[in-house]
Design a protein around this motif. Structure first.
Motif, PDB file in Angstrom:
ATOM      1  N   ASP A 261       0.848  -1.183   0.000  1.00  0.00           N
ATOM      2  CA  ASP A 261       0.000   0.000   0.000  1.00  0.00           C
ATOM      3  C   ASP A 261       0.890   1.242   0.000  1.00  0.00           C
ATOM      4  O   ASP A 261       1.702   1.438   0.902  1.00  0.00           O
ATOM      5  CB  ASP A 261      -0.893  -0.017   1.237  1.00  0.00           C
ATOM      6  N   SER A 262       0.736   2.088  -1.013  1.00  0.00           N
ATOM      7  CA  SER A 262       1.672   3.188  -1.210  1.00  0.00           C
ATOM      8  C   SER A 262       1.626   4.202  -0.073  1.00  0.00           C
ATOM      9  O   SER A 262       2.670   4.689   0.377  1.00  0.00           O
ATOM     10  CB  SER A 262       1.394   3.880  -2.546  1.00  0.00           C
ATOM     11  N   ALA A 263       0.426   4.528   0.421  1.00  0.00           N
ATOM     12  CA  ALA A 263       0.321   5.515   1.491  1.00  0.00           C
ATOM     13  C   ALA A 263       0.948   4.989   2.778  1.00  0.00           C
ATOM     14  O   ALA A 263       1.703   5.701   3.459  1.00  0.00           O
ATOM     15  CB  ALA A 263      -1.144   5.886   1.717  1.00  0.00           C
ATOM     16  N   ASN A 264       0.664   3.730   3.143  1.00  0.00           N
ATOM     17  CA  ASN A 264       1.249   3.152   4.351  1.00  0.00           C
ATOM     18  C   ASN A 264       2.749   2.950   4.200  1.00  0.00           C
ATOM     19  O   ASN A 264       3.502   3.046   5.170  1.00  0.00           O
ATOM     20  CB  ASN A 264       0.574   1.823   4.689  1.00  0.00           C
ATOM     21  N   GLN A 265       3.188   2.662   2.984  1.00  0.00           N
ATOM     22  CA  GLN A 265       4.621   2.524   2.750  1.00  0.00           C
ATOM     23  C   GLN A 265       5.321   3.856   2.951  1.00  0.00           C
ATOM     24  O   GLN A 265       6.397   3.930   3.551  1.00  0.00           O
ATOM     25  CB  GLN A 265       4.865   2.005   1.328  1.00  0.00           C
ATOM     26  N   ALA A 266       4.716   4.938   2.469  1.00  0.00           N
ATOM     27  CA  ALA A 266       5.286   6.272   2.677  1.00  0.00           C
ATOM     28  C   ALA A 266       5.288   6.626   4.155  1.00  0.00           C
ATOM     29  O   ALA A 266       6.231   7.250   4.663  1.00  0.00           O
ATOM     30  CB  ALA A 266       4.506   7.310   1.874  1.00  0.00           C
ATOM     31  N   GLU A 267       4.247   6.210   4.872  1.00  0.00           N
ATOM     32  CA  GLU A 267       4.159   6.512   6.302  1.00  0.00           C
ATOM     33  C   GLU A 267       5.198   5.743   7.101  1.00  0.00           C
ATOM     34  O   GLU A 267       5.822   6.287   8.029  1.00  0.00           O
ATOM     35  CB  GLU A 267       2.763   6.187   6.816  1.00  0.00           C
ATOM     36  N   VAL A 268       5.430   4.472   6.754  1.00  0.00           N
ATOM     37  CA  VAL A 268       6.426   3.705   7.491  1.00  0.00           C
ATOM     38  C   VAL A 268       7.828   4.240   7.195  1.00  0.00           C
ATOM     39  O   VAL A 268       8.713   4.176   8.060  1.00  0.00           O
ATOM     40  CB  VAL A 268       6.319   2.193   7.171  1.00  0.00           C
ATOM     41  N   LEU A 269       8.036   4.799   6.015  1.00  0.00           N
ATOM     42  CA  LEU A 269       9.320   5.443   5.726  1.00  0.00           C
ATOM     43  C   LEU A 269       9.503   6.668   6.614  1.00  0.00           C
ATOM     44  O   LEU A 269      10.599   6.905   7.151  1.00  0.00           O
ATOM     45  CB  LEU A 269       9.390   5.835   4.244  1.00  0.00           C
ATOM     46  N   ARG A 270       8.433   7.449   6.785  1.00  0.00           N
ATOM     47  CA  ARG A 270       8.516   8.616   7.669  1.00  0.00           C
ATOM     48  C   ARG A 270       8.841   8.172   9.097  1.00  0.00           C
ATOM     49  O   ARG A 270       9.678   8.775   9.786  1.00  0.00           O
ATOM     50  CB  ARG A 270       7.193   9.387   7.649  1.00  0.00           C
ATOM     51  N   THR A 271       8.187   7.090   9.540  1.00  0.00           N
ATOM     52  CA  THR A 271       8.447   6.566  10.879  1.00  0.00           C
ATOM     53  C   THR A 271       9.899   6.133  11.023  1.00  0.00           C
ATOM     54  O   THR A 271      10.567   6.436  12.023  1.00  0.00           O
ATOM     55  CB  THR A 271       7.518   5.369  11.167  1.00  0.00           C
ATOM     56  N   TRP A 272      10.389   5.422  10.024  1.00  0.00           N
ATOM     57  CA  TRP A 272      11.795   4.975  10.047  1.00  0.00           C
ATOM     58  C   TRP A 272      12.739   6.163  10.172  1.00  0.00           C
ATOM     59  O   TRP A 272      13.686   6.131  10.961  1.00  0.00           O
ATOM     60  CB  TRP A 272      12.084   4.192   8.769  1.00  0.00           C
ATOM     61  N   GLN A 273      12.497   7.202   9.404  1.00  0.00           N
ATOM     62  CA  GLN A 273      13.396   8.350   9.427  1.00  0.00           C
ATOM     63  C   GLN A 273      13.361   9.063  10.775  1.00  0.00           C
ATOM     64  O   GLN A 273      14.379   9.577  11.237  1.00  0.00           O
ATOM     65  CB  GLN A 273      13.046   9.304   8.290  1.00  0.00           C
ATOM     66  N   ILE A 274      12.180   9.068  11.409  1.00  0.00           N
ATOM     67  CA  ILE A 274      12.091   9.672  12.738  1.00  0.00           C
ATOM     68  C   ILE A 274      12.827   8.816  13.759  1.00  0.00           C
ATOM     69  O   ILE A 274      13.579   9.321  14.599  1.00  0.00           O
ATOM     70  CB  ILE A 274      10.619   9.867  13.141  1.00  0.00           C
ATOM     71  N   LEU A 275      12.623   7.496  13.672  1.00  0.00           N
ATOM     72  CA  LEU A 275      13.260   6.599  14.625  1.00  0.00           C
ATOM     73  C   LEU A 275      14.773   6.639  14.534  1.00  0.00           C
ATOM     74  O   LEU A 275      15.469   6.531  15.541  1.00  0.00           O
ATOM     75  CB  LEU A 275      12.774   5.165  14.408  1.00  0.00           C
ATOM     76  N   THR A 276      15.282   6.754  13.329  1.00  0.00           N
ATOM     77  CA  THR A 276      16.729   6.658  13.122  1.00  0.00           C
ATOM     78  C   THR A 276      17.413   8.013  13.029  1.00  0.00           C
ATOM     79  O   THR A 276      18.636   8.062  12.842  1.00  0.00           O
ATOM     80  CB  THR A 276      17.027   5.845  11.853  1.00  0.00           C
ATOM     81  N   ALA A 277      16.636   9.090  13.124  1.00  0.00           N
ATOM     82  CA  ALA A 277      17.258  10.415  13.087  1.00  0.00           C
ATOM     83  C   ALA A 277      18.119  10.605  14.335  1.00  0.00           C
ATOM     84  O   ALA A 277      17.802  10.093  15.404  1.00  0.00           O
ATOM     85  CB  ALA A 277      16.181  11.501  13.026  1.00  0.00           C
ATOM     86  N   PRO A 278      19.217  11.330  14.229  1.00  0.00           N
ATOM     87  CA  PRO A 278      20.038  11.578  15.415  1.00  0.00           C
ATOM     88  C   PRO A 278      19.267  12.388  16.453  1.00  0.00           C
ATOM     89  O   PRO A 278      18.483  13.275  16.114  1.00  0.00           O
ATOM     90  CB  PRO A 278      21.239  12.363  14.864  1.00  0.00           C
ATOM     91  N   SER A 279      19.464  12.046  17.706  1.00  0.00           N
ATOM     92  CA  SER A 279      18.793  12.747  18.795  1.00  0.00           C
ATOM     93  C   SER A 279      19.684  13.858  19.344  1.00  0.00           C
ATOM     94  O   SER A 279      20.911  13.744  19.386  1.00  0.00           O
ATOM     95  CB  SER A 279      18.447  11.779  19.928  1.00  0.00           C
ATOM     96  N   ARG A 280      19.031  14.917  19.749  1.00  0.00           N
ATOM     97  CA  ARG A 280      19.697  15.985  20.506  1.00  0.00           C
ATOM     98  C   ARG A 280      18.934  16.067  21.819  1.00  0.00           C
ATOM     99  O   ARG A 280      17.872  16.674  21.893  1.00  0.00           O
ATOM    100  CB  ARG A 280      19.652  17.303  19.746  1.00  0.00           C
ATOM    101  N   MET A 281      19.462  15.410  22.823  1.00  0.00           N
ATOM    102  CA  MET A 281      18.711  15.192  24.054  1.00  0.00           C
ATOM    103  C   MET A 281      19.357  15.883  25.243  1.00  0.00           C
ATOM    104  O   MET A 281      20.557  15.731  25.489  1.00  0.00           O
ATOM    105  CB  MET A 281      18.581  13.696  24.332  1.00  0.00           C
ATOM    106  N   LEU A 282      18.525  16.619  25.971  1.00  0.00           N
ATOM    107  CA  LEU A 282      18.962  17.214  27.227  1.00  0.00           C
ATOM    108  C   LEU A 282      18.425  16.326  28.348  1.00  0.00           C
ATOM    109  O   LEU A 282      17.204  16.204  28.525  1.00  0.00           O
ATOM    110  CB  LEU A 282      18.430  18.645  27.362  1.00  0.00           C
ATOM    111  N   SER A 283      19.309  15.693  29.080  1.00  0.00           N
ATOM    112  CA  SER A 283      18.918  14.827  30.183  1.00  0.00           C
ATOM    113  C   SER A 283      18.807  15.678  31.443  1.00  0.00           C
ATOM    114  O   SER A 283      19.796  16.208  31.955  1.00  0.00           O
ATOM    115  CB  SER A 283      19.958  13.717  30.376  1.00  0.00           C
TER     116      SER A 283
END
Length: 565
Positions: free
Chosen positions: A344-366
């Motif tokens: 499904d093209s829409a869900n495939q595009a959405e899972v790509l967005r999710t992947w990019q968010i999950l694997t994006a570098p974090s800038r975290m203040l602990s």
């Protein structure tokens, strides 16, 4: 008795009568002619409508005729070779016909240009997956860009997504009935071409998500594990799987495996997943404002592709229904199980967005609570501060090397009237010295304990700092660790904090608070309101064993924020 009227006096009357009679006959004749004309028009109209109903609205040119319009085709390289061969055989492809040109360009490049609002330089776009037009349109909508209106036509070719591996590993996987769900067992290593540029990878991620039943936690853990095995291209993935000394699969397409040829040093074979069977579909994409002649030409192209199964097979592709050409290599390798289903093209595009968010570098203040209550026991052999230290170290080790991290602590009046204090400034975790300093600080938090819980002022300061120093392209967040409730009566109360956080909210520069409450005394309701005001999430960890689950869930939030369930 009336006097006789002379005969000469009746002449004008008789002439007028004859003229009137003539005019009457003329009018009658004219009415008949008009009636006949209307009748003829009606009959012709009926005949025309009947003829139109019997004929297609845009019939493609007959064999041997030129296309009604020139066509500029932009095609993914995976499809361009087959298209060029088919175009060369189009009816009326002589030099006196309108030009049909094929330009090869990676689908991800075309999609990015369209999403940025660039004017299309094609009449028909042939991406290697229907996911790309969905992604281009979705990205444009997210960023408010006025992009071209795309019309995704019917699928003209497909290729299944497979596990490419060596013969011995393939035999073992087929014996086990391996599928996407079995990847959770980590019995084989997986190499993934970059999902941001390779459609088969996002189709594989969607299949993985489906096979796991939508379990966000497990999917996140597997996605983050796959991130360590990402390579730029399908060719790189095949090479890595071939060179590995341990069982390894490359997630790619059947086409990519078939095209490696017999010259490969270590030939790979396709293994068809036993559970979810994804396939990427190749559509013809046109523009909403395309002319009638252009659409007729595209219809002729689609018809030609539908009749060119052998030419598709020469380039490792299957037809629109997923059938391999008789006698082709794909037919010989075909999975005996159920047929592959286009993703499904829409869900495939959405899972790509999710992947990019999950694997994006974090800038975290602990942001860590070091109030006096942290020395209270949490379990028989651990204090609350011990849980904090474990969580902080786990957080550091869960982030990628391209992430950055800062460490703050808070209690009441640490620096004059200020409740918070920076202990370690931001730095990249790829820097061994910074990472070690951060871990050492986390392990030594017990030496900083003292005072009350200056929670609300510290949270506002942390969010304000992250907003002021926001770094695009990274996940900017505050990881709040606390064991209690706000004890600073001279600072903000909760309603004032929430008002301030709402004023700082900016969808273009999101800064989420991921709050973790430790122990039974935590004001969990306040943490949940703080998290909600920043599109974050709040968790509670009562036992040391809760920490791993909490951290994985916190990372998972990155994939669904701000609409997490």
């Amino acid at each position: 008795m009336q006097p006789n009227t002379p005969a000469g006096d009746n002449a004008p009357t008789r002439a007028a009568a004859r003229a009137a009679q003539h005019r009457k006959r003329s009018l009658i004749l004219l009415a008949v002619i008009l009636t006949l004309a209307v009748a003829i028009a009606v009959v012709l109209g009926i005949l025309f409508l009947r003829g139109a109903a019997d004929e297609p609205e845009t019939a493609p040119p007959a064999a041997g005729e030129c296309l009604p319009s020139a066509l500029r085709i932009t095609s993914d390289p995976a499809v361009a070779g087959a298209l060029e061969a088919i175009v060369a055989d189009l009816p009326g492809s002589g030099s006196d016909c309108p030009d049909v040109t094929v330009r090869a360009e990676d689908s991800a490049v075309t999609a990015a240009a369209l999403a940025a609002g660039s004017a299309p330089d094609f009449d028909v776009w042939v991406p290697d997956s229907a996911m790309w037009p969905a992604r281009a349109t979705g990205q444009a909508e997210l960023t408010g860009v006025d992009a071209a209106d795309l019309v995704v036509g019917a699928t003209v070719a497909t290729t299944p997504v497979v596990f490419a591996t060596t013969e011995p590993t393939a035999t073992a996987l087929q014996t086990e009935g391996a599928g996407f769900a079995t990847l959770a067992g980590r019995t084989v290593a997986a190499v993934l071409p970059d999902p941001a540029t390779v459609a088969a990878s996002s189709a594989a991620l969607l299949a993985l998500q489906t096979a796991l039943g939508g379990d966000a936690r497990t999917f996140t853990a597997l996605a983050l594990a796959l991130d360590t095995g990402v390579v730029p291209t399908a060719a790189d993935a095949l090479a890595a799987a071939a060179a590995s000394t341990t069982p390894t699969i490359a997630m790619t397409t059947e086409q990519a495996v078939l095209e490696q040829g017999d010259d490969a040093a270590t030939p790979l074979v396709p293994v068809y997943p036993a559970d979810v069977k994804p396939a990427v579909s190749v559509p013809l994409v046109t523009l909403a404002d395309a002319s009638g002649d252009t659409l007729m030409a595209v219809d002729a192209l689609a018809a030609a592709i539908a009749d060119a199964g052998d030419q598709l097979a020469e380039y490792g592709l299957r037809d629109a229904e997923g059938n391999a050409a008789p006698g082709s290599t794909a037919e010989a390798a075909e999975d005996p199980g159920a047929a592959a289903e286009p993703s499904d093209s829409a869900n495939q595009a959405e899972v790509l967005r999710t992947w990019q968010i999950l694997t994006a570098p974090s800038r975290m203040l602990s942001l860590n609570d070091v109030s006096g209550s942290m020395l209270q026991p949490a379990t028989a052999d651990m204090r609350r501060i011990d849980l904090f230290e474990q969580a902080a170290v786990r957080a550091v080790n869960s982030l990628s090397a391209d992430s950055s991290l800062a460490t703050w602590v808070f209690s009441s009046r640490r620096i004059g009237g200020q409740d918070w204090q920076e202990i370690v400034p931001f730095g990249p975790l790829g820097d061994p010295a910074h990472k070690q300093r951060t871990i050492d600080t986390a392990n030594g938090l017990d030496s900083l304990v003292g005072g009350g819980t200056g929670l609300y002022d510290s949270v506002l300061a942390a969010v304000q700092y992250m907003r002021d120093t926001y770094v695009p392209g990274q996940i900017n967040l505050v990881l709040l660790n606390t064991d209690g409730y706000n004890e600073d009566d001279d600072g903000l109360d909760l309603p004032a904090l929430l008002t301030q956080l709402e004023a700082l909210r900016d969808p273009a520069k999101p800064v989420a608070v991921i709050a973790i409450g430790y122990g039974p005394d935590t004001d969990q309701a306040a943490l949940e309101q703080i998290a909600a005001a920043t599109d974050g999430a709040a968790y509670q960890a009562l036992q040391p064993t809760d920490i791993g689950t909490v951290l994985v869930d916190a990372v998972t939030q990155r994939g669904c924020r701000p609409n997490c369930g």
